[in-house]
Enzyme design. Structure first.
Site, PDB file in Angstrom:
ATOM      1  N   GLU A  33     -17.599  36.620  -2.514  1.00  6.54           N
ATOM      2  CA  GLU A  33     -18.528  37.651  -2.631  1.00  6.54           C
ATOM      3  C   GLU A  33     -18.570  38.694  -1.604  1.00  6.54           C
ATOM      4  OE1 GLU A  33     -20.439  38.099  -5.120  1.00  6.54           O
ATOM      5  OE2 GLU A  33     -20.188  35.940  -5.752  1.00  6.54           O
ATOM      6  N   TYR A 116     -27.574  41.949  -2.872  1.00  7.08           N
ATOM      7  CA  TYR A 116     -26.820  41.428  -3.950  1.00  7.08           C
ATOM      8  C   TYR A 116     -26.053  40.045  -3.458  1.00  7.08           C
ATOM      9  CZ  TYR A 116     -22.739  40.050  -6.131  1.00  7.08           C
ATOM     10  OH  TYR A 116     -21.701  39.185  -6.813  1.00  7.08           O
ATOM     11  N   ASP A 134     -25.638  44.338  -9.527  1.00  6.90           N
ATOM     12  CA  ASP A 134     -24.276  44.909  -9.121  1.00  6.90           C
ATOM     13  C   ASP A 134     -23.833  45.836 -10.069  1.00  6.90           C
ATOM     14  OD1 ASP A 134     -23.422  43.266 -11.039  1.00  6.90           O
ATOM     15  OD2 ASP A 134     -21.525  42.798 -10.329  1.00  6.90           O
TER      16      ASP A 134
END
Length: 347
Positions: A33, A116, A134
């Site tokens: 991520e 996020y 996102d």
DNA sequence: AAGACGGGGCC
DNA sequence: GGCCCAGTCTT
């Protein structure tokens, strides 16, 4: 639930095989991520593989030196991601006994992890009902539901967050989040999406109103600044001199002594900055490169490299580095590219 | 609320 | 040349 079900069923037929899929290891999900923030899969994938190979666990990452971590990140950009990740790895090892925290608010507190990434980790690893928001999600929601509010405003952010949460299938958070992002990356792409094959087009507001090319809306435009870098490659037998950037662009990477400004050759040699770097050492100016252009998102850097031969050189501001060890230092892409070109020309 | 922060790829 | 990419932090 129609929206979520449609996206998930699309995902089940079209998902790519990626190394961070089919794992619930928080370290691996976290790493993927962070790498994928503002970064395409094709660009980030080799970095992910290198990282897992060099640092298989959070303990390996926590034990590494900053230079080692930055060296692996070299070329990927947004270097604060690597610094923060390194910091957080050490933090988790020390204060969480190497165990990644398992609730959203604890995760969100970690340095380098925003809304996020906290939603992604808590849904993928712990099946918690948090919707990711996102670039993909914003694009899909703005088109499908016809949201004509700029997303880069406080109002826009609130609206997209609420909509994403409303549409989340809380019983399938992980797969829902994966699906919507994959759908954005492969089908509902920014430019010229192929809506004729899209399984959601029938109920897509933007498609039905011919607004696909207009959405999502953004309020701010980017402005690009110009900068002029003069790098002094001071060559003393087998070594050169470096300094670490401690703020701004490329923070925590290394570079040659730098004089910033749009100087003529004559003015540069007479400048105070030049004097300060070379001080009283004997030197001769060797090869001077042409102007090299390095294009970044928010700035254009025009760089020149000055090869300067010295017989004895001392300046406490700079670290003497043997060329054999040079490769261990994380450096900006601009310098890496220049040196590789020089090598090609000289060989 | 607005800027800063990289590099690559697409048109 | 402009825009976007599995955003976050600082001011």
């Amino acid at each position: 639930m129609y929206f979520s079900n449609s996206i998930i069923s699309w995902y089940n037929k079209n998902a790519r095989e990626l190394p961070w899929r089919n794992t619930v290891n928080p370290y691996k999900i976290w790493l993927s991520e962070i790498i994928l923030q503002q970064t395409r899969v094709s660009q980030g994938l080799p970095y992910y593989l290198k990282f897992i190979e060099n640092f298989p666990t959070i303990n390996h990452l926590a034990s590494a030196s900053e230079n080692q971590v930055m060296k692996l990140w070299q070329g990927l950009g947004y270097y604060s991601r690597a610094r923060n990740m390194h910091f957080t790895a050490k933090y988790i090892v020390q204060y969480y006994n190497s165990q990644f925290p398992e609730n959203y608010n604890e995760i969100l507190k970690l340095k380098g992890i925003g809304e996020y990434t906290a939603a992604a980790i808590s849904s993928f690893c712990f099946d918690l009902p948090h919707a990711v928001v996102d670039g993909n999600v914003i694009r899909i929601l703005s088109r499908y539901f016809g949201i004509e509010i700029p997303y880069d405003t406080s109002e826009g952010k609130k609206i997209f967050k609420n909509l994403a949460e409303r549409e989340l299938n809380v019983d399938l958070s992980a797969i829902h989040n994966q699906s919507i992002m994959e759908f954005g990356a492969l089908q509902c792409v920014p430019k010229s999406p192929n809506c004729s094959v899209c399984t959601l087009s029938e109920n897509c507001m933007a498609f039905n109103s011919n607004l696909i090319d207009l959405l999502p809306l953004k309020s701010k435009k980017i402005s690009v600044k110009k900068r002029y870098f003069n790098y002094l490659i001071i060559e003393n037998e087998d070594s050169t001199f470096l300094q670490k950037r401690n703020s701004g662009i490329w923070k925590s990477l290394y570079e040659f002594p730098l004089i910033e400004g749009d100087f003529t050759e004559e003015k540069l040699l007479k400048s105070d900055e030049f004097d300060e770097i070379l001080q009283n050492s004997d030197f001769t100016i060797g090869f001077v490169s042409k102007q090299v252009t390095h294009q970044l998102t928010h700035q254009t850097i025009f760089a020149k490299f000055w090869h300067i031969k010295v017989s004895s050189f001392q300046n406490k501001k700079y670290k003497e580095v043997n060329w054999d060890c040079f490769i261990d230092f994380p450096i900006p892409r601009l310098i890496d590219k220049y040196l590789k070109n020089i090598e090609k020309v000289t060989n």
